[in-house]
Write an enzyme that holds these catalytic residues in place. Structure first.
Site, mmCIF file in Angstrom:
data_model
loop_
_atom_site.group_PDB
_atom_site.id
_atom_site.type_symbol
_atom_site.label_atom_id
_atom_site.label_comp_id
_atom_site.label_asym_id
_atom_site.label_seq_id
_atom_site.Cartn_x
_atom_site.Cartn_y
_atom_site.Cartn_z
ATOM 1 N N GLY A 77 0.776 -1.242 0.000
ATOM 2 C CA GLY A 77 0.000 0.000 0.000
ATOM 3 C C GLY A 77 0.801 1.281 0.000
ATOM 4 N N GLN A 78 2.133 1.181 -0.143
ATOM 5 C CA GLN A 78 2.933 2.403 -0.213
ATOM 6 C C GLN A 78 2.557 3.178 -1.477
ATOM 7 O OE1 GLN A 78 4.010 -0.691 0.301
ATOM 8 N NE2 GLN A 78 5.818 -0.783 1.612
ATOM 9 N N PRO A 79 2.641 4.521 -1.440
ATOM 10 C CA PRO A 79 2.222 5.327 -2.594
ATOM 11 C C PRO A 79 2.806 4.857 -3.931
ATOM 12 C CG PRO A 79 2.665 6.762 -0.747
ATOM 13 C CD PRO A 79 3.064 5.383 -0.305
ATOM 14 N N GLY A 80 4.065 4.471 -3.932
ATOM 15 C CA GLY A 80 4.704 4.046 -5.178
ATOM 16 C C GLY A 80 4.249 2.692 -5.682
ATOM 17 N N LEU A 81 3.561 1.917 -4.833
ATOM 18 C CA LEU A 81 3.117 0.572 -5.217
ATOM 19 C C LEU A 81 1.636 0.519 -5.599
ATOM 20 C CD1 LEU A 81 4.873 -1.558 -2.435
ATOM 21 C CD2 LEU A 81 5.616 -1.267 -4.805
#
Length: 204
Positions: A77-81
């Site tokens: 759920g990290q922004p880049g993922l």
């Protein structure tokens, strides 16, 4: 005649398989939830919470609940993922969206990410289960409070439910999965995916 009986036998005894996306921003508790599901519904012992690291990419969990096979896709759920989430939408029968109910400062980020998910055409009609996670913490807001904040009333065509859970101690998890299996079994989304699979099989 044999083919008719074989078809009826296969229908009666083959188990339905559903694909469920576990989505949410980072640190919401998605992977801890998946490990708790394994402990509840399979003979596998889930990882203890202190050994779980942030998901980079995809975790897969295969479980059987009420004679139904469930395949869970837990996505980072990290922004880049979050951009990879949509690669899994087309085959998903339902979405479990996990929110850290004890961290109001991140509710807006969670809401924004959820709205983007629900706008995507490839998830049209997929049932939605929103989990207000970390109910074991004293400062967690209830599922009702989170429901008011997210304000999903405009989702008329989509079946959805809010549930307060704790991936740490298991509060509300069995009830949530029972509801999800029931709605997936009668969902229009499931019918669409079944027809698509049948068509692909007959065309090949």
């Amino acid at each position: 005649m044999f083919s008719l009986f074989y078809g009826l036998w296969k229908y009666a005894f083959s188990k339905a398989e559903f694909h469920v996306l576990i989505l949410g921003i980072d640190k919401a508790g998605k992977t801890t939830l998946l490990e708790k599901l394994k402990a509840f519904f399979s003979n596998l012992e889930g990882l203890p919470p202190d050994r779980i690291v942030p998901t980079v990419g995809l975790n897969i969990g295969r479980l059987e609940v009420s004679n139904t096979k469930l395949v869970f896709w837990d996505l980072g759920g990290q922004p880049g993922l979050r951009s990879i989430w949509e690669k899994y939408y087309e085959e998903a029968h339902a979405v479990m969206y996990v929110i850290d109910a004890a961290c109001p400062s991140r509710f807006e980020d969670s809401k924004s990410a959820l709205e983007k998910v629900l706008r995507h055409e490839d998830l049209k009609g997929a049932p939605l289960l929103v989990l207000a996670n970390k109910q074991d913490l004293s400062n967690a807001v209830s599922a009702e409070e989170l429901s008011r904040y997210l304000d999903l009333k405009k989702l008329d065509e989509r079946v959805y439910m809010f549930e307060g859970v704790s991936a740490y101690d298991g509060i509300g998890i069995k009830e949530s999965i029972t509801w999800l299996v029931e709605v997936m079994e009668r969902s229009k989304r499931t019918e669409v995916l079944r027809m698509r699979t049948s068509y692909a099989g007959s065309a090949s």
